[in-house]
Design an enzyme around this catalytic site. Sequence first.
Site: not given
Ligand code: GLC
Length: 691
Positions: A263
């Site tokens: 993430d």
């Molecule tokens: C964010 C979220 C995730 C998302 C990623 C890209 O922090 O936790 O769900 O897809 O970053 O934006």
Amino acid sequence: MNIKELIKGMTVEEKIGQLNQVAYIPATIDGIEDRIREGKVGSIILAQTAFAGNDSPCSVDYEKVNRLQRIAVEETRSHIPILFGRDVIHGHKTVFPIPLAMAASFDTELIKKSYECIAKEAYNDGIKWTFAPMLDMSRDPRWGRIIESAGEDPYLAQNVARAVISGFQGDDYSKRGRLCACAKHYVGYGASEGGRDYNRTEISEYTLRNFYLRAFKSAVEADVGTVMSAFNEISGQPVTSSRYLLTDVLKEEFGFKGFVVSDWAAVKQLIDQGVAENEKECAQMSLKAGVDMDMVDDIYNKYLLKLLSEGKITEEIIDEALYRVLYIKEKAGLFDDPYTAPVNVDRAFNAKTAKEMAEESMVLLKNENNILPLSVSDKIYIDGEMKDDTRSILGSWTLDGIAEETVTVFEGINKYITPVLNEKDADIIILAIGESHTVTGEAHSLADIDMKREHISLAKKYKAEGKKVVGVLNFGRPVAMEDGEKYFDAIIYAWHSGTQTGNAVADILFGKVNPCGHLPVTLPRKTGQIPLYYNFTKGSRTVNEYYDHADNRFINNYDDCKGSPLYPFGYGLSYTEFEYSNPRILSEKNGEYVVGITVKNTGKFDGKALVQCYICDEVASSMRPIRELKSFEKIFLKKGEEKEVLFKLGEKELGFYNMDNEFVVEEGLFTVYMGGDAYCENKVSVRYIKN
Ligand code: GLC
């Protein structure tokens, strides 16, 4: 493309470059072209900020993307195309209901069809990878990200996972108009303590396997291209650095062949989680755990070469991660077809599908004296802060939604009637209330989800004036409405249902559409009851005051509130009535059972019934929930019509992971419940005997 041969010809710097995703946000655009030329960019996330969910839309277009892609393909030594990703969660230009609302439809075919529409719109803007479906089991509506989930039931989430992945990927996501999907956030993020986002979780292996992992296993079986590791820790171990979860379980036991992306900056966050002293350790721990691609913090680019030279990682482990990334780029068709060539998108068809999805998702919770459907001759006044809203009802995570296209609740109703201008002249008040999208989604949790005082006092005022009050509730998350419910004659849970919210609400209010949504989450009476969900294990004792629902006798009451939900999982009314009768066992042999129930439409309207089948393993080697959803079928019945609905139950349905992590089916009595919500009481008993 022969990936093994391609890897043989790559330098170790090029290999490491492929394991990095770079953010294409205004702050970082400078220099991105040079980094591509240097072979340091395996993927680009098209995001405005780290919190894309509630951001103002930022434009993406395929020419911009193709220009960057040309640099990667034509100006680098390896010529490896970039995988462009973006959070396409429940719509692109045409916004569909939030995922929690779509789950309320229990209509997996329609969900799949919706995501096929979404995929084409996103593809045409240069996107080839989306970070969806979100499969976090959510039992805490204080957590704003519950709106992105399929709710509190693993069986429903498994079905939603298959539908969304199939809608995005189809049978072959190398085709134009298709996207590579991403099952997220693996795993357990929905158990964030206190419903506070990014908080710790405490999950036993038993609960992990029987509850949180199930939808991800289904996603792997559905050939999802990628998986995103979660921010959270599980009982002291961050997922980002858990080799057990990311490699032993996901890749080896489940057989996941795609790649794991972290993430946002989660690799670097191992320092904040206190398990890594510095960024270099973060890189070493994450790669060894099984994180194949590092999202936006550039830690792999900075440290993997150094770790390699220090002998702390091997080139073999880099090659394993690289193989997975290139394997998915191959499956996404990038080597043969790296540039976006827009496909035909029928926006009118997408709008029609979005409206159908919104209609199937909305849940009729209350309809006193059948005040609904309304008549066009009724004298109606519309009030409430959501009546003209065009943005919040699109929901969080709508980066590309076009608010100007939103059909508001007022506009939808206005197609049927001209509302009276003064509430004094009205007999019926439609109260369109809800919550802003900005208190839902990522990094937004609420300590209090009780219905707001201003909403209650508004309904109470109109009730005191002798009006009939119809609530249209545009919330993303469940709201605890015990204190306000009594002032409404009818309540439609309309969620944040996207571009077509107003048309769907109006067609339901005036009876063109008979509502058929059912709750994918429990609606508590009060915030203080949370966590509250239907599939709980019984307590050892009960207090004197039992809740008055026969099967809720195991939900002990509080001294100041009943213990049971206001509306349970699976609940949803219709304008007609469905009678369930004659639950029976049609066959049982070799551990396979066919059970059935007769469903009759005894009311005045044609309509759809969601026939649900739950089991209870009455005695087992470990405690099993009082109810577990194992099957459902949505059927259409004309008024007066009746149908027999059958369900097949076998070892897959009756089994569970025991305390030794073995999937077992134990001999003994199973009660099978069939009906219209989680506490239906039409039941039969089957005794499973090993053959
Ligand atoms: C964010 C979220 C995730 C998302 C990623 C890209 O922090 O936790 O769900 O897809 O970053 O934006």
